[in-house]
Structures are given as structure tokens and as C-alpha cells.
Design a protein around this motif. Structure first.
Motif, PDB file in Angstrom:
ATOM      1  N   LEU A 155      -3.855  -0.475 -12.167  1.00 37.90           N
ATOM      2  CA  LEU A 155      -2.830  -1.503 -11.919  1.00 37.90           C
ATOM      3  C   LEU A 155      -2.873  -2.561 -13.020  1.00 37.90           C
ATOM      4  CD1 LEU A 155      -3.232  -1.887  -8.028  1.00 37.90           C
ATOM      5  CD2 LEU A 155      -1.441  -0.653  -9.248  1.00 37.90           C
ATOM      6  N   PRO A 167      -5.534  -3.463  -2.899  1.00 34.52           N
ATOM      7  CA  PRO A 167      -4.830  -2.605  -3.860  1.00 34.52           C
ATOM      8  C   PRO A 167      -4.133  -1.375  -3.253  1.00 34.52           C
ATOM      9  CG  PRO A 167      -7.152  -2.890  -4.472  1.00 34.52           C
ATOM     10  CD  PRO A 167      -6.926  -3.728  -3.277  1.00 34.52           C
ATOM     11  N   LEU A 187       5.251  -3.700 -12.526  1.00 32.19           N
ATOM     12  CA  LEU A 187       5.068  -3.925 -11.090  1.00 32.19           C
ATOM     13  C   LEU A 187       5.735  -5.212 -10.598  1.00 32.19           C
ATOM     14  CD1 LEU A 187       1.281  -2.944 -10.815  1.00 32.19           C
ATOM     15  CD2 LEU A 187       3.246  -1.587 -10.070  1.00 32.19           C
ATOM     16  N   CYS A 237       4.927  -0.081  -1.299  1.00 29.39           N
ATOM     17  CA  CYS A 237       6.063  -0.782  -1.916  1.00 29.39           C
ATOM     18  C   CYS A 237       7.286   0.141  -1.982  1.00 29.39           C
ATOM     19  CB  CYS A 237       5.684  -1.269  -3.310  1.00 29.39           C
ATOM     20  SG  CYS A 237       6.991  -2.277  -4.013  1.00 29.39           S
ATOM     21  N   LEU A 239       3.770   3.853 -10.258  1.00 31.52           N
ATOM     22  CA  LEU A 239       2.597   4.302  -9.492  1.00 31.52           C
ATOM     23  C   LEU A 239       2.445   5.825  -9.441  1.00 31.52           C
ATOM     24  CD1 LEU A 239       2.829   1.777  -6.516  1.00 31.52           C
ATOM     25  CD2 LEU A 239       1.108   1.800  -8.320  1.00 31.52           C
ATOM     26  N   VAL A 262      -0.313  -1.174  -2.497  1.00 34.26           N
ATOM     27  CA  VAL A 262       0.775  -1.040  -3.476  1.00 34.26           C
ATOM     28  C   VAL A 262       1.605   0.207  -3.174  1.00 34.26           C
ATOM     29  CG1 VAL A 262      -0.367  -2.308  -5.363  1.00 34.26           C
ATOM     30  CG2 VAL A 262      -0.693   0.174  -5.173  1.00 34.26           C
ATOM     31  N   ASP A 281       4.955  -8.730  -5.575  1.00 36.10           N
ATOM     32  CA  ASP A 281       4.177  -8.342  -4.384  1.00 36.10           C
ATOM     33  C   ASP A 281       3.045  -7.400  -4.756  1.00 36.10           C
ATOM     34  OD1 ASP A 281       5.182  -9.710  -2.313  1.00 36.10           O
ATOM     35  OD2 ASP A 281       6.319  -8.044  -1.404  1.00 36.10           O
ATOM     36  N   CYS A 282       3.364  -6.416  -5.604  1.00 37.34           N
ATOM     37  CA  CYS A 282       2.343  -5.429  -5.991  1.00 37.34           C
ATOM     38  C   CYS A 282       1.253  -6.102  -6.817  1.00 37.34           C
ATOM     39  CB  CYS A 282       2.953  -4.275  -6.780  1.00 37.34           C
ATOM     40  SG  CYS A 282       3.793  -3.107  -5.696  1.00 37.34           S
ATOM     41  N   CYS A 317       8.453   0.217  -8.992  1.00 33.04           N
ATOM     42  CA  CYS A 317       7.008   0.295  -8.712  1.00 33.04           C
ATOM     43  C   CYS A 317       6.612   1.737  -8.417  1.00 33.04           C
ATOM     44  CB  CYS A 317       6.627  -0.604  -7.538  1.00 33.04           C
ATOM     45  SG  CYS A 317       6.878  -2.339  -7.890  1.00 33.04           S
ATOM     46  N   ARG A 343      -0.932  -7.709  -4.404  1.00 27.49           N
ATOM     47  CA  ARG A 343      -1.724  -6.708  -3.675  1.00 27.49           C
ATOM     48  C   ARG A 343      -2.855  -6.160  -4.547  1.00 27.49           C
ATOM     49  NH1 ARG A 343       3.826  -4.050  -1.825  1.00 27.49           N
ATOM     50  NH2 ARG A 343       3.975  -4.802   0.300  1.00 27.49           N
ATOM     51  N   ALA A 344      -2.599  -6.053  -5.859  1.00 27.77           N
ATOM     52  CA  ALA A 344      -3.637  -5.537  -6.761  1.00 27.77           C
ATOM     53  C   ALA A 344      -4.910  -6.366  -6.623  1.00 27.77           C
ATOM     54  CB  ALA A 344      -3.131  -5.554  -8.202  1.00 27.77           C
TER      55      ALA A 344
END
Ligand code: AMP
Length: 431
Positions: free
Chosen positions: A183, A202, A190, A208, A217, A205, A193-194, A213, A197-198
Motif C-alpha cells: 500500500l 490494512p 488509493l 473499498c 489492489l 482496503v 479512506d484506503c 482502488c 485504512r492502510a
């Protein structure tokens, strides 16, 4: 002023009830045959229960919960799912003292403030089940086979079982570290929000919904490649047992589920009719843009996390509205709300029919009669609308001759039956 139901909240109308009953009955009897007992859980709980179990960083808790303060200033939430309450009830009522393995199921409304669309509502219903007390892979395979068999019996053959393993507290930290590095290397694509979250959680993610994203990912590390020996063996055994039971499955390494408490096996049962192929728009699929009918997995750490003894567990929840949408594609044969309809012409026939209605019900026959003094044509139409396969026609002449007309609504044939033989004859056809 007309006041409507809140957005994403629907009435379940009398016409829909037979299908709901069919679903509930089929699922309930399959579970009871497998040793599950019903538990009825409260609709609201202390908010903390959900943040401690589902996870404060999950979309469900952070964005979708209906939380309010009661008059005593306590923070309460309408339940967004059932597992947290089931664990709380298991501990609070010391259900573990009765039997080392505890199998319970529940049914009822859940509440999430999601954006409503086909297959996604703010009040929806789940049937959920949990088994406490064993970490055996045999249990995972047993329950997955039970679910798939149950859906097959409902003629839902286009459902696919998707599996993943999310590891355990031994191997997950290493996986998280790999994910955090990935990440960090891919921050540019990203969303905010992501990025958050990372740092905080994590794995979330993968929940999402942002297409950008999702693309970033796609090559992210997978939990399956970081499993410790014990988790790897467990997952291999689940797969082997499913193969022995001839339950088809596919591996979905992106399946993380939107809740924090899962360990090892995580699964979803998805409708392949909801596959997002270019020639199929979400509107054409029975579930709209959604495709998961059921989901669940292991939560070996949750009981301990909520203050109980170390207790491995496995559970699932079926979304009943989504199951209903699939069943409506190929409706199963449902019992009509009248098996026989009494079409009565004139006051004498009405009185005789009224008594006959009671007697037939005592015989276990589903019967309805007409109180509205309508013409025969209208009464036959009512019988047709109720789906009644038989109609008894009785008027003054029939009373005089002590014979009635028994009409078979499927082929339209009629038979003249002596009144005293009618109940016996109907009971015989109905048996
Ligand atoms: P979950 O509790 O998120 O694991 O969801 C289990 C199942 O509940 C899903 O597979 C869906 O069938 C159903 N479900 C979850 N959220 C909704 C919703 N907002 N509306 C309708 N069904 C839902």
C-alpha cells in the motif's frame, strides 16, 4: 399528508408471505436436522458490542450503523448482523456449560444505513447460524455442504461457493506487513479512506468499492500465500473434505469479508447469474449489482475477544431478501392459501357452507368461503386468485338434493357428490 416507510425499508405483503414461509421452513428444517437449536436475539444492543467485534474501522460500524442514545444516555445500536449478539448471548447465558459444542441459529431483521438498491436494503433479514466449540476442518466442510445442499433442494443450481483463508494471529501479522508495504508503494492510486485504512486496519482496503482502488489492489499480496503451517493444513483439509462430499467450490483470494472477526476459512455463496459479464447489465441479474446470497466463516478469536473462554467457532448468514429474489426467478410450488374454496349461492347454502368450513378445517384442510353473496362467476374468480385447486359449489337446489358440485379447477371437470360423502372425499384427495 401521506407518511411513507423510510428509504430502504419495505413491507412484506400477504402475497409474499407464502414464499417467505417456504424459505424459512426449508432452512429451519435443514438446520434442525443438523442439530441446530433456535435462539431469539434482541434487535438492539450496546453499541460497544459491535465496535469491539465487527471492528470500529469497518464500513458496517463506521458508516452504516443506526446508533442512538436512550434516555439514560447509553449508546445503543440496531443490530447490523447477528454474530456479535450470538456470541454475547452465548457468554452471558453460559451456553458453553451445557454442551461442549453449541449449535444455534437465528432469524430476523438487521439494519444497515447503506445506499438502497435492488438486493440491498436498510432493513433486511438474515438467517444466521453459529457453531461454538470446535476448530475442526470437518465442521467447516459440514456446514458448507449443508448450505449448498439446502440451496440445491430449492432448485438454486446456479450458486457458486467461493472460499479463502484469512489466516490466524500467528500468520496474519506477517501478511499485514506485506500488505502495508504494497500500500505504501501504491499510495498514488488509493482514495483517502484506503490511505487511512492502510494505517489503521490494512485488510479493510479490500472492502473499498472505488473502481480506481480495486484496480490498484488487483496485484496486492494474498493472505493465502502467507498462511502458517497449521492454517495451510486446515485449509487443505476443508478443500479435501468438500471434494469428498462432492461440493464444488472455487478459490477467491480477494475474499476478505467486511468484518474484522474472521480467521482461517472465509466464504461467500454467490449467484453466477449476477456475474458482471459485459453482456449482462446489473438490471438483468436477479440480485441487481449484488451477488452474494450468503457469507461467513471461522471466528476462532471472537469469544475470547468478548471476554469468554478460548472457543473456536464457525458461522454464516443468509440474506433472505436476496434468496427470495433468486427463488422468484423459478418459483417453487407453494401451498395455496385455500386448497378448497366454497362457492355458496343463497342464505341456506351460506349457513351450510359455514359449518362445512369448520368441519373441513378440523380435518386439516385449508378452506375459504365467500361471505359477499357474489354471483358464481365472481366466486370462481376469487377461487382462481387464491390458487385453490378445488371448488365446492352449493346453492338452493344442491341443498334440496343433498348433493354438491365439486369442481376441479385444473382441468375444469365437475362431479356431483352426495353431501354426506363430501368431507371424506375431499380428505381422501387431500391426503
Ligand atoms: P454479511 O453479514 O455482510 O456477511 O452479509 C451476509 C448476507 O446478508 C449477504 O450475503 C447478503 O445476502 C445479506 N445482506 C447483507 N447486507 C445486506 C443489505 N444491506 N440488504 C440485503 N441483504 C444484505
Amino acid at each position: 399528508m401521506q407518511i411513507k416507510a423510510p428509504k430502504g425499508v419495505a413491507d412484506i405483503l400477504p402475497d409474499d408471505i407464502p414464499m417467505w414461509r417456504y424459505m424459512e421452513h426449508a432452512l429451519r428444517s435443514a438446520l434442525e436436522r443438523s442439530g441446530f437449536a433456535e435462539i431469539r436475539l434482541p434487535i438492539f444492543e450496546n453499541s460497544q458490542l459491535f465496535s469491539h467485534s465487527i471492528g470500529a474501522e469497518t464500513d458496517i460500524v463506521a458508516k452504516e450503523m443506526y446508533t442512538f442514545q436512550d434516555n439514560g444516555g447509553r449508546s445503543l445500536s440496531l443490530r447490523p448482523e447477528g454474530t456479535a449478539s450470538a456470541v454475547r448471548a452465548y457468554l452471558e447465558n453460559r451456553l458453553y456449560e451445557r454442551n461442549p459444542i453449541c449449535r444455534i441459529f437465528y432469524m430476523g431483521p438487521m439494519f444497515r444505513a447503506e445506499r438502497p438498491q435492488k438486493g440491498r436494503y436498510r432493513q433486511f433479514h438474515q438467517l444466521g447460524a453459529e457453531v461454538f466449540g470446535t476448530d475442526s476442518a470437518y465442521l467447516d466442510a459440514e456446514i458448507l455442504a449443508l448450505l449448498m445442499r439446502c440451496f440445491k433442494r430449492m432448485q438454486l443450481t446456479s450458486l457458486k461457493l467461493q472460499l479463502n483463508s484469512l489466516g490466524c494471529p500467528e500468520c496474519r501479522p506477517q501478511y499485514k506487513r506485506q500488505l502495508v508495504v504494497f500500500l505504501g508503494d501504491n499510495q498514488a492510486g488509493l482514495c483517502a479512506d484506503c490511505m487511512r485504512r492502510a494505517d489503521t486496519n490494512p485488510l479493510r482496503v479490500f472492502d473499498c468499492k472505488n473502481p480506481g482502488c480495486k484496480e490498484v489492489l488487483a496485484p496486492a499480496p494474498q493472505s493465502l500465500t502467507s498462511l502458517c503451517g497449521a492454517c495451510k493444513d486446515h485449509f487443505e483439509q476443508v478443500k479435501e473434505l468438500l471434494t469428498t462430499l462432492e461440493v464444488a467450490f472455487e478459490i477467491n483470494p480477494r475474499l476478505v469479508r467486511g468484518l474484522d472477526y474472521y480467521t482461517r476459512t472465509a466464504f461467500e455463496i454467490v449467484s453466477s447469474q449476477g456475474d458482471k459479464s459485459p453482456d449482462k447489465s446489473p438490471d438483468q441479474s436477479p440480485l441487481g449489482a449484488q451477488n452474494a446470497v450468503a457469507g461467513g466463516g471461522r471466528f476462532d478469536g471472537l469469544v475470547e475477544q468478548l471476554g469468554g473462554p478460548k472457543t473456536p467457532a464457525f458461522g454464516f448468514a443468509i440474506g433472505l431478501e436476496r434468496l427470495l429474489l433468486l427463488l422468484q426467478e423459478q418459483p417453487p410450488a407453494i401451498e395455496p392459501s385455500a386448497w378448497v374454496y366454497l362457492a355458496l349461492l343463497g342464505e341456506k347454502a351460506k349457513r351450510k357452507g359455514f359449518i362445512l368450513q369448520q368441519n373441513l378445517r378440523q380435518q386439516g384442510i385449508t378452506v375459504q368461503m365467500n361471505y359477499a353473496d357474489q354471483c358464481l362467476k365472481k366466486q370462481l374468480k376469487s377461487a382462481h386468485n387464491l390458487g385453490a385447486p378445488y371448488v365446492v359449489i352449493m346453492g338452493d337446489d344442491e341443498i334440496k338434493n343433498q348433493r354438491v358440485i365439486l369442481k376441479d379447477m385444473k382441468d375444469g371437470t365437475q362431479e356431483n357428490v352426495p353431501l354426506e360423502q363430501l368431507i371424506g372425499k375431499l380428505a381422501e384427495i387431500n391426503s
